[in-house]
Write a protein that holds these residues in place. Structure first.
Motif, PDB file in Angstrom:
ATOM      1  N   LYS A 425       0.842  -1.198   0.000  1.00  0.00           N
ATOM      2  CA  LYS A 425       0.000   0.000   0.000  1.00  0.00           C
ATOM      3  C   LYS A 425       0.874   1.243   0.000  1.00  0.00           C
ATOM      4  O   LYS A 425       2.106   1.159   0.009  1.00  0.00           O
ATOM      5  N   ASP A 426       0.243   2.416   0.017  1.00  0.00           N
ATOM      6  CA  ASP A 426       0.974   3.669   0.211  1.00  0.00           C
ATOM      7  C   ASP A 426       0.188   4.530   1.182  1.00  0.00           C
ATOM      8  O   ASP A 426      -0.743   4.062   1.840  1.00  0.00           O
ATOM      9  N   GLU A 427       0.555   5.821   1.284  1.00  0.00           N
ATOM     10  CA  GLU A 427      -0.085   6.687   2.279  1.00  0.00           C
ATOM     11  C   GLU A 427      -1.532   6.998   1.940  1.00  0.00           C
ATOM     12  O   GLU A 427      -2.275   7.515   2.783  1.00  0.00           O
ATOM     13  N   ASN A 428      -1.964   6.683   0.712  1.00  0.00           N
ATOM     14  CA  ASN A 428      -3.341   6.957   0.295  1.00  0.00           C
ATOM     15  C   ASN A 428      -4.229   5.714   0.364  1.00  0.00           C
ATOM     16  O   ASN A 428      -5.302   5.691  -0.236  1.00  0.00           O
ATOM     17  N   TYR A 429      -3.777   4.720   1.105  1.00  0.00           N
ATOM     18  CA  TYR A 429      -4.549   3.480   1.192  1.00  0.00           C
ATOM     19  C   TYR A 429      -5.909   3.728   1.823  1.00  0.00           C
ATOM     20  O   TYR A 429      -6.033   4.407   2.846  1.00  0.00           O
ATOM     21  N   VAL A 430      -6.946   3.205   1.186  1.00  0.00           N
ATOM     22  CA  VAL A 430      -8.310   3.222   1.721  1.00  0.00           C
ATOM     23  C   VAL A 430      -8.822   1.783   1.664  1.00  0.00           C
ATOM     24  O   VAL A 430      -8.729   1.138   0.611  1.00  0.00           O
ATOM     25  N   ASN A 444      -7.306   1.762  -3.989  1.00  0.00           N
ATOM     26  CA  ASN A 444      -6.563   2.839  -4.626  1.00  0.00           C
ATOM     27  C   ASN A 444      -5.256   2.271  -5.152  1.00  0.00           C
ATOM     28  O   ASN A 444      -4.542   1.593  -4.416  1.00  0.00           O
ATOM     29  N   PRO A 446      -1.646   2.211  -5.466  1.00  0.00           N
ATOM     30  CA  PRO A 446      -0.587   2.958  -4.779  1.00  0.00           C
ATOM     31  C   PRO A 446       0.371   3.604  -5.792  1.00  0.00           C
ATOM     32  O   PRO A 446       0.836   2.939  -6.720  1.00  0.00           O
ATOM     33  N   ASP A 447       0.624   4.910  -5.597  1.00  0.00           N
ATOM     34  CA  ASP A 447       1.528   5.623  -6.524  1.00  0.00           C
ATOM     35  C   ASP A 447       2.903   4.961  -6.559  1.00  0.00           C
ATOM     36  O   ASP A 447       3.559   4.941  -7.597  1.00  0.00           O
ATOM     37  N   HIS A 485       5.953   6.667  -1.017  1.00  0.00           N
ATOM     38  CA  HIS A 485       5.745   5.874   0.193  1.00  0.00           C
ATOM     39  C   HIS A 485       5.532   4.416  -0.202  1.00  0.00           C
ATOM     40  O   HIS A 485       4.467   4.038  -0.686  1.00  0.00           O
TER      41      HIS A 485
END
Length: 896
Positions: A425-430, A444, A446-447, A485
């Motif tokens: 995942k990254d910091e925008n994980y939902v 999402n 992950p970037d 991230h």
């Protein structure tokens, strides 16, 4: 006495009629409930639904108040429902009373009420609410600090405070729900003010009078949902203590070695694991002398540019936090082009959270950024995830690419007693939606790892004892100062020792009948000692809201009666679908999509809503919702009534409400546990639930069920895999709605049995007694069959004190000489119960042999015990080949 040939023939004939043998005509299909239709009470005549006439609305708008908007107070009994219209009662109210609250409550209550903002002229932004002290004639005070507005923020699931911005679109209405703790010694009329202040607009002052009288409320009003006092549950931090839960022990750290129940991890200079080992034998019992290595060598995080792999200068590994429940650490590393901050946290249950923050020190072309995980071949025997069903790991290269069309971000590889699961995942994980709703709430991308779908995972076949998991992200250009991230979770499995004793002692009764009157007699007659109560029952009518005012007395009486008969009662209780019957519905609706998940509303089409949502939802919610489960009552107290529900947002404050509700039911109803069905609950919330359930020292059980997610609607996910992080707090699994008996043994082991993860399970659709008992799995009464004869067999044998020796365990004392016939032995002192299962549709011959040293005794007595509807009593000779019909098997009792 029958000879062997005749005995084989009779057993084979019985096993060729599975419907007869195992009572499959009695099996429940919950989807049949969807065929029922009923009535949902219309809101057409609700006072708050009576729209102001166009003339009255135009007259109101012509007032053009100085503030540039209108405020209307409402008590808790007149929920503001409409956002695109105003009720007639507002235009009929005198101007002076629009901004005046007259309320009444009792001492000790948590009092709730509303302010409705109507913005006919222009949009309002960043609305704030401030409070004065409220005082009575004698100087008594309700302090300003006691008030809160739920729409403006609160406490999240981790116990941290947060703020929300409230904006009101032009021409719409926004309800603000306000609550306050009323002191227990309060009495009389309290007066104060509340100021509503949008940004760039004039404030409006609300004048409030609250009459407090009557007996003190010791529960703040939580026992009566109509008061809406339970809204305060949204901001609860209950269960967030930094303490291990049962059966776990405190985390220990010695230099760079961290240990927890059943596992040890040693950190390298980079902060990543140098080694990970588990301490379980092949029956998943703890053994300190055993070390099952998961990693063949240390895990590495690699950044590769056109010039080659970056060379790192590692900083000092610093311990940033340590408690009985977890250890946290941090390492900063630098190369010529990058800076990496690695932070890690290991919890007492073996879940490890990593955050790899990668910062570019200059513009640089990246060839790849990846995580290399070198599994030992022993710890990579089985796998599930990345679109692969659970079972043996394929010998060929696995090449998987990110595609959020599928619910795939996890990979588990392991053996029965040593495994490692990753979630990337990254910091925008939902947290995404599960079950048939995945497409309406996807992952999402992950970037970092996803990198516009350039990233993926390769699993490279064994070479020199190493199976390499390579999680890569591919080429990209990073600009100076840009940060990515690369976060991931690791869960070490098994999560706890197998508990065969508890499985053998706890017998569930779980009926789908609307009427609960027969549950207790049926459970007692069958020998069950726990009753699972589903929703859609006369004592629990509406999904995931067991504290419905009208049903609480009936449910409380049922639990008390069950307890008198020494029966435990557990309720269906999870977060994902929520009935619209809840008294807080419109308060939750005022929170936007925080609790009620956003969605296409009336345009939604799902597997069970092919023609769209129920008309009640279309009329009353209209937009921004996802329709969920529905069912109607055929008989009983709620006959003709219909329950409909909506999907809730994962990881919202509704989790806090859920936990307070759990605590309330334990203390006020005597609840003995919960049954969780495909859930939006996260790891921390279920950890908190476990603390709540264990708080008074009583053992309460959680069992977990899941539908088959390996399909297009659910995103081709592995059912058990979705919930691995919850398993430390689950006592029993019930995986396999849609999993047939025909699945391969390795699939049964990995995705159905729970054994590699430290749990036991029950069978659902895979109704084959012999195959199930290979893994200790029995049907659930009466939902998925009749286990009563097998309960008797287990009790007579003494299964609660036995040790399981499955075919996967090199200590299994039974061999069949046929790879299609598997054997498991349950050994207890000088007795053993041996299960054989034919995993083909054709007759198979077994040449049964016993290793007396592994068995622990020389059997002198060998028979086929009578098991009603499964097999007849008879003798068997282990010296002769034995033929079993297709899908058949044997249960053999050995004694010294």
């Amino acid at each position: 006495m029958f000879n062997n040939f005749k005995w084989n023939l009779i057993i084979g004939l019985l096993l060729s009629f599975p419907d007869l043998v195992q009572g499959q005509d009695e099996v429940t299909n919950a989807f049949d409930d969807l065929k029922r239709q009923g009535i949902v009470v219309s809101e057409e005549y609700c006072e708050m639904r009576q729209q102001a006439s166009q003339d009255a609305l135009e007259a109101l708008i012509r007032e053009n108040p100085v503030a540039g908007y209108f405020c209307f107070t409402e008590d808790r009994m007149h929920d503001i429902r409409m956002t695109d219209a105003i009720p007639q009662r507002w235009v009929e109210r005198p101007v002076a009373l629009r901004t005046k609250l007259n309320g009444d409550c009792r001492p000790g209550e948590f009092y709730t009420w509303q302010v409705g903002l109507f913005a006919p002229y222009q949009a309002l932004s960043d609305v704030s609410v401030s409070f004065s002290d409220w005082k009575n004639e004698k100087g008594g005070r309700i302090p300003a600090a006691a008030f809160r507005c739920f729409n403006l923020g609160g406490i999240d699931t981790k116990g941290a405070s947060f703020k929300k911005q409230v904006n009101v679109d032009k021409g719409t209405v926004q309800a603000l729900w306000i609550g306050s703790d009323i002191p227990t010694d309060a009495i009389g009329v309290y007066k104060g003010t509340v100021v509503i202040r949008p940004a760039h607009a004039q404030p409006v002052k609300i004048h409030c009078e609250l009459r407090v009288e009557g007996p003190v409320m010791t529960d703040k009003g939580d026992g009566e949902g109509w008061r809406k006092s339970r809204l305060r549950w949204l901001d609860s931090s209950i269960g967030n203590q930094p303490e291990p839960t049962y059966p776990y022990i405190p985390v220990k750290m010695d230099k760079r070695s961290i240990s927890w129940l059943g596992g040890t991890m040693v950190l390298s200079n980079t902060g990543l694991p140098r080694s990970i080992s588990t301490h379980y034998d092949s029956s998943n019992q703890l053994c300190a002398q055993i070390e099952n290595a998961l990693l063949a060598k240390e895990m590495t995080f690699v950044i590769e540019t056109q010039q080659g792999k970056e060379i790192w200068k590692n900083g000092t590994l610093r311990i940033t936090g340590q408690s009985r429940a977890s250890v946290s650490w941090k390492v900063c590393s630098k190369s010529s082009h990058f800076e990496i901050v690695c932070t890690g946290n290991l919890g007492f249950d073996g879940l490890i959270n990593y955050k790899m923050e990668v910062k570019a020190l200059n513009d640089v072309k990246v060839k790849d950024i990846r995580l290399e995980v070198p599994y030992t071949s022993y710890a990579a025997k089985y796998m599930m995830g990345l679109g692969h069903k659970g079972g043996f790991r394929p010998d060929s290269l696995i090449n998987w690419r990110w595609d959020t069309t599928n619910h795939q971000d996890k990979i588990w590889m392991g053996n029965v007693n040593a495994g490692l699961n990753f979630c990337f995942k990254d910091e925008n994980y939902v947290r995404p939606l599960v079950n048939i709703y995945y497409a309406l709430g996807k992952l999402n991308l992950p970037d970092s790892w996803g990198n516009s779908n350039k990233g993926g995972i390769d699993i490279i076949p064994e070479e020199s004892g190493v199976v390499l998991l390579n999680a890569y992200s591919g080429e990209r250009l990073m600009r100076k100062g840009e940060t990515l991230h690369y976060d991931f979770n690791m869960l070490v499995t098994p999560v706890k020792p197998l508990n065969l004793k508890e499985l053998a002692e706890k017998h569930f009764y779980h009926s789908n009948s609307d009427i609960s009157a027969g549950y207790i007699p049926a459970a007692l007659q069958a020998g069950a000692n726990m009753i699972n109560v589903h929703h859609k029952k006369d004592i629990y009518p509406f999904i995931n809201y067991p504290y419905y005012d009208d049903a609480i007395p009936d449910l409380k009486q049922f639990i008390a009666k069950a307890h008198q008969k020494e029966l435990d009662v557990r309720l269906y209780y999870t977060t994902r679908e929520l009935t619209v019957k809840i008294p807080e519905l419109w308060a939750l609706r005022s929170l936007g999509t925080e609790v009620i998940h956003d969605g296409p509303g009336s345009e939604t089409r799902t597997l069970i809503h092919r023609n769209g949502p129920h008309e009640w939802l279309n009329k009353n919610l209209k937009t921004h919702f996802i329709p969920a489960w529905y069912n109607a009552f055929k008989e009983g107290k709620y006959a003709g009534d219909m329950d409909i529900s909506v999907i809730t947002t994962p990881d919202s404050r509704w989790n806090n409400y859920y936990l307070e509700g759990l605590d309330w039911m334990i203390k006020n109803l005597g609840l003995d546990g919960v049954y969780i069905d495909d859930s939006a609950l996260d790891h921390q919330t279920l950890q908190r639930a476990r603390r709540i359930m264990d708080a008074d020292g009583k053992r309460r059980l959680i069992d977990m069920h899941s539908w088959n997610h390996m399909n297009q609607w659910a995103g081709y996910a592995n059912s058990l895999h979705l919930y691995l992080e919850l398993l430390p707090y689950v006592d029993r699994t019930w995986i396999g709605e849609g999993f047939g008996f025909y699945n391969t043994p390795d699939f049964w082991l990995v995705e159905m049995s729970g054994i590699p993860f430290g749990l036991m399970s029950e069978t659902l659709d895979a109704r084959n007694v012999f195959r199930g008992m290979i893994y200790g799995m029995l049907p659930r009464l009466p939902w998925s069959g009749n286990p009563v004869p097998l309960w008797k067999l287990w009790d007579d044998f003494g299964m609660k004190d036995a040790r399981i020796r499955g075919y996967w365990d090199n200590r299994c004392p039974v061999k069949t000489g046929n790879e299609n016939v598997l054997a498991t032995a349950y050994v207890k002192d000088d007795r053993a119960l041996v299960i054989l299962a034919n995993w083909t549709d054709s007759p198979q011959t077994a040449h049964i042999s016993m290793d007396e040293e592994l068995l622990g005794f020389k059997p002198s007595f060998c028979l086929l015990p009578e098991v009603r509807d499964v097999q007849w009593k008879g003798n068997i000779s282990l010296q002769k080949p034995y033929e079993m019909m297709g899908r058949g098997g044997l249960i053999i009792l050995l004694e010294k």
